[in-house]
Design a protein around this motif. Structure first.
Motif, PDB file in Angstrom:
ATOM      1  N   GLY A 238      80.237  69.572  26.933  1.00  0.00           N
ATOM      2  CA  GLY A 238      80.552  68.186  27.256  1.00  0.00           C
ATOM      3  C   GLY A 238      79.695  67.607  28.369  1.00  0.00           C
ATOM      4  N   ASP A 239      78.534  68.198  28.619  1.00  0.00           N
ATOM      5  CA  ASP A 239      77.635  67.724  29.673  1.00  0.00           C
ATOM      6  C   ASP A 239      76.673  66.697  29.070  1.00  0.00           C
ATOM      7  OD1 ASP A 239      75.736  67.356  31.675  1.00  0.00           O
ATOM      8  OD2 ASP A 239      75.798  69.460  32.308  1.00  0.00           O
ATOM      9  N   ASP A 240      77.095  65.441  29.096  1.00  0.00           N
ATOM     10  CA  ASP A 240      76.325  64.378  28.455  1.00  0.00           C
ATOM     11  C   ASP A 240      74.952  64.180  29.090  1.00  0.00           C
ATOM     12  OD1 ASP A 240      78.414  63.900  26.691  1.00  0.00           O
ATOM     13  OD2 ASP A 240      79.280  62.308  27.929  1.00  0.00           O
ATOM     14  N   PHE A 241      74.865  64.289  30.419  1.00  0.00           N
ATOM     15  CA  PHE A 241      73.578  64.109  31.083  1.00  0.00           C
ATOM     16  C   PHE A 241      72.599  65.196  30.650  1.00  0.00           C
ATOM     17  CE2 PHE A 241      70.613  65.122  34.514  1.00  0.00           C
ATOM     18  CZ  PHE A 241      69.929  63.908  34.588  1.00  0.00           C
ATOM     19  N   LEU A 242      73.033  66.446  30.695  1.00  0.00           N
ATOM     20  CA  LEU A 242      72.159  67.546  30.299  1.00  0.00           C
ATOM     21  C   LEU A 242      71.794  67.446  28.819  1.00  0.00           C
ATOM     22  CD1 LEU A 242      70.624  70.075  31.029  1.00  0.00           C
ATOM     23  CD2 LEU A 242      72.722  71.398  30.635  1.00  0.00           C
ATOM     24  N   ALA A 243      72.729  67.022  27.993  1.00  0.00           N
ATOM     25  CA  ALA A 243      72.444  66.842  26.565  1.00  0.00           C
ATOM     26  C   ALA A 243      71.353  65.786  26.373  1.00  0.00           C
ATOM     27  CB  ALA A 243      73.707  66.463  25.808  1.00  0.00           C
ATOM     28  N   ASP A 244      71.404  64.708  27.134  1.00  0.00           N
ATOM     29  CA  ASP A 244      70.377  63.668  27.047  1.00  0.00           C
ATOM     30  C   ASP A 244      69.008  64.207  27.475  1.00  0.00           C
ATOM     31  OD1 ASP A 244      72.150  61.787  26.117  1.00  0.00           O
ATOM     32  OD2 ASP A 244      72.397  60.781  28.059  1.00  0.00           O
ATOM     33  N   VAL A 245      69.012  64.999  28.548  1.00  0.00           N
ATOM     34  CA  VAL A 245      67.755  65.598  29.030  1.00  0.00           C
ATOM     35  C   VAL A 245      67.182  66.537  27.973  1.00  0.00           C
ATOM     36  CG1 VAL A 245      66.759  67.161  30.745  1.00  0.00           C
ATOM     37  CG2 VAL A 245      68.335  65.364  31.468  1.00  0.00           C
ATOM     38  N   GLU A 246      68.020  67.394  27.433  1.00  0.00           N
ATOM     39  CA  GLU A 246      67.566  68.352  26.420  1.00  0.00           C
ATOM     40  C   GLU A 246      67.104  67.637  25.152  1.00  0.00           C
ATOM     41  OE1 GLU A 246      66.922  71.326  27.079  1.00  0.00           O
ATOM     42  OE2 GLU A 246      68.133  71.737  28.843  1.00  0.00           O
ATOM     43  N   GLN A 247      67.793  66.565  24.756  1.00  0.00           N
ATOM     44  CA  GLN A 247      67.377  65.808  23.578  1.00  0.00           C
ATOM     45  C   GLN A 247      66.005  65.194  23.799  1.00  0.00           C
ATOM     46  OE1 GLN A 247      69.102  65.459  20.415  1.00  0.00           O
ATOM     47  NE2 GLN A 247      66.968  64.946  20.024  1.00  0.00           N
ATOM     48  N   GLY A 248      65.773  64.658  24.986  1.00  0.00           N
ATOM     49  CA  GLY A 248      64.460  64.098  25.311  1.00  0.00           C
ATOM     50  C   GLY A 248      63.371  65.153  25.246  1.00  0.00           C
ATOM     51  N   GLU A 249      63.666  66.325  25.785  1.00  0.00           N
ATOM     52  CA  GLU A 249      62.713  67.441  25.741  1.00  0.00           C
ATOM     53  C   GLU A 249      62.427  67.841  24.285  1.00  0.00           C
ATOM     54  OE1 GLU A 249      60.840  71.184  27.427  1.00  0.00           O
ATOM     55  OE2 GLU A 249      61.649  69.498  28.532  1.00  0.00           O
ATOM     56  N   LEU A 250      63.484  67.919  23.487  1.00  0.00           N
ATOM     57  CA  LEU A 250      63.332  68.297  22.091  1.00  0.00           C
ATOM     58  C   LEU A 250      62.506  67.259  21.325  1.00  0.00           C
ATOM     59  CD1 LEU A 250      64.027  70.353  19.914  1.00  0.00           C
ATOM     60  CD2 LEU A 250      66.187  69.136  19.554  1.00  0.00           C
ATOM     61  N   ASP A 251      62.758  66.002  21.583  1.00  0.00           N
ATOM     62  CA  ASP A 251      61.975  64.941  20.944  1.00  0.00           C
ATOM     63  C   ASP A 251      60.491  65.070  21.297  1.00  0.00           C
ATOM     64  OD1 ASP A 251      64.338  63.944  19.887  1.00  0.00           O
ATOM     65  OD2 ASP A 251      64.500  62.295  21.335  1.00  0.00           O
ATOM     66  N   ASP A 252      60.199  65.338  22.574  1.00  0.00           N
ATOM     67  CA  ASP A 252      58.816  65.509  23.014  1.00  0.00           C
ATOM     68  C   ASP A 252      58.160  66.719  22.351  1.00  0.00           C
ATOM     69  OD1 ASP A 252      58.975  63.287  24.654  1.00  0.00           O
ATOM     70  OD2 ASP A 252      59.279  64.445  26.501  1.00  0.00           O
ATOM     71  N   LEU A 253      58.889  67.823  22.277  1.00  0.00           N
ATOM     72  CA  LEU A 253      58.339  69.029  21.659  1.00  0.00           C
ATOM     73  C   LEU A 253      58.074  68.818  20.169  1.00  0.00           C
ATOM     74  CD1 LEU A 253      60.549  71.715  23.425  1.00  0.00           C
ATOM     75  CD2 LEU A 253      58.081  71.369  23.743  1.00  0.00           C
ATOM     76  N   ARG A 254      58.989  68.140  19.499  1.00  0.00           N
ATOM     77  CA  ARG A 254      58.792  67.867  18.066  1.00  0.00           C
ATOM     78  C   ARG A 254      57.614  66.927  17.850  1.00  0.00           C
ATOM     79  NH1 ARG A 254      65.088  67.307  16.222  1.00  0.00           N
ATOM     80  NH2 ARG A 254      65.495  69.541  16.016  1.00  0.00           N
ATOM     81  N   ARG A 255      57.446  65.951  18.732  1.00  0.00           N
ATOM     82  CA  ARG A 255      56.295  65.039  18.639  1.00  0.00           C
ATOM     83  C   ARG A 255      55.006  65.820  18.831  1.00  0.00           C
ATOM     84  NH1 ARG A 255      53.312  63.602  22.302  1.00  0.00           N
ATOM     85  NH2 ARG A 255      54.794  64.012  23.974  1.00  0.00           N
TER      86      ARG A 255
END
Length: 58
Positions: free
Chosen positions: A26-43
């Motif tokens: 339930g850590d929304d901030f960390l989830a947002d950070v990790e999602q951003g990282e994942l988006d960058d890695l996939r790009r």
């Protein structure tokens, strides 16, 4: 598989795991950070022609 591809795929897998854990906790901030990282890695993978597969974390 070269070292760049292997490292990138390993980072994607680890980030997907971290994202899943953040969401489970339930850590929304960390989830947002990790999602951003994942988006960058996939790009980055797409820019270098690295196939990531269909391991999406939703």
């Amino acid at each position: 598989m070269d070292a760049f591809t292997a490292g990138l795929l390993q980072r994607i897998k680890a980030t997907e795991s971290d994202l899943s854990r953040a969401r489970d906790e339930g850590d929304d901030f960390l989830a947002d950070v990790e999602q951003g990282e994942l988006d960058d890695l996939r790009r980055l993978a797409a820019e270098h022609g690295v196939e990531v597969g269909a391991q999406a974390v939703c």
